[in-house]
Design a protein around this motif. Structure first.
Motif: not given
Length: 161
Positions: A77-78, A81
């Motif tokens: 997820r990181a 981004e």
């Protein structure tokens, strides 16, 4: 065997095992605690197993795998981004101000930072520092005076160079 005896006989080994899986002593303790909590809830059934300690190791394995899975999801997820925008360097004025603040006594520096940088009232500063209102007012007054003196001498030094 009763649960207490089982715990005393196996807990150190299981903790070493969990530490080997995780590499983190705190995480290992959490996994072992959770495994024993689950064993205690099912103790009648678990105690009847041929090797109850093997059942505990299986629980620790699964909990550890779940942990790594969660970490992987967070990393993915990181990574998806965009990176945060870079923060520019502080301005020359900020550098000069911070340098000047270092010259002040700690109590004055703290009062000025709380009041002007964090917008804390005199009453809030007094509460946070455990001081009287008069003391905080004195720190602010003396701090501003000393800061002005340090900054004016800095200005003089910059003009010479």
């Amino acid at each position: 065997m009763d649960f207490d005896g089982f715990y005393r006989d196996t807990s150190r080994r299981l903790l070493r095992y969990a530490y080997g899986l995780t590499g983190d002593p705190g995480e290992a303790q959490d996994l072992v605690q959770e495994a024993y909590a689950r064993a205690w809830q099912r103790w009648r059934k678990v105690s009847a197993y041929e090797d109850p300690e093997a059942w505990l190791r299986l629980v620790v394995n699964r909990l550890s795998t779940d942990r790594w899975r969660r970490i992987g999801v967070r990393r993915a997820r990181a990574a998806a981004e965009p990176p945060p925008a870079p923060v520019g360097p502080p301005s020359e004025d900020v550098v000069v101000l911070v340098r000047a603040m270092r010259e002040l006594p700690e109590a004055h520096r703290r009062a000025l930072a709380l009041h002007y940088l964090l917008d804390r009232s005199i009453a809030e500063i007094a509460t946070e520092t455990g001081s009287s209102l008069g003391t905080v007012k004195s720190w602010l007054s003396r701090g501003r005076t000393a800061l002005a003196a340090v900054l004016s001498s800095e200005e003089g030094v910059r003009r010479v160079h």
